[in-house]
Design a protein around this motif. Sequence first.
Motif: not given
Length: 339
Positions: A120, A122, A172-174
Amino acid sequence: MDETSSPQESRTPAPGTAGPGTSAPTNARPLTGRIALVTGATRGAGRAIARELAAAGAEVHCTGRSAPGDLSDYDRQETVEETAELIRAAGGTAHAAVVDHRDIAQVTALLDRIEDMHGRLDILINDIGGEAYVEFDTPLWEYEFDRGMRLFETGYLTHLITSRCALGLLIRNSGGLVVEVTDGTREYNAEHFRSTVFLDLTKTAVDRLAFAEGHELRPHGCTAVSVTPGWLRSEMMLDHFGVTEDTWAAAAAANRGRTDVVPPYEFGISETPALLARGIAALAADPERARWNTRSTSSFELAGHYGLTDVDGSRPDTWRFMAAFETLPVESIETDEFR
């Protein structure tokens, strides 16, 4: 929310501080578990941002081109490994990598490592500037073309290449955040020519990149914003003017109204890299950060919104000061009025 909406509706306090009308938050490390990449983290704003994100709990990948015995074009002694060491010494987690972000193969390899390590990403901070190649007040037909293109490639293409390689992982991650660090707010740059064609195009293109990225990231619940510091009182700028953190203010004040000495009087409005870094860390920790999507903002606006100050307790409003400086006699302007 569309790009014309104001983020001022949200009053989320910054890490370790209290915003307007709030009490201090209980979570001193709100970015714990977040993975961040800070480019241009060797010195100045990039180093400060990396340290502030790590202090708030993020695990930070720091990149730059300066390594011991292999200095970048600024020919300074700071290295990206020193930045990581400073973070570790303060109890944070950091990884240093020497990467030329003009080379898509190197950037791809970096993002592959981040994906392998964490799966991930961020927070992406694009903070490579290219100022080493600026020739101020040089018209296009006199500017050495290779040097001008080096400015554009370093100050803008590095941002584009890094985002191209990183955003597939970030979405891939909100909740992901991209910060494009530039020079000048959108409003200021729309009305002001930034000294040379190459510099003007480079800095306005970075802002436009954040605007465009924000549109593509919005469906994935992610945010992009361009952020400018004011007059940054970095290590390099202090050395350039021959002053220190202890002497710069008195030196600037003593030169009021003079143009033949350094530092100039207007250096009195300068700010440390910490103000920008604190604002970006607060933005990253804000659960309503999407309110800023596609926008252009400044260290001053972020500081006001999140209730922050610089290390000396001031909150310099550089861009309002510069507008006044253009229209009023220098003798009539008090820098303290803008701090």
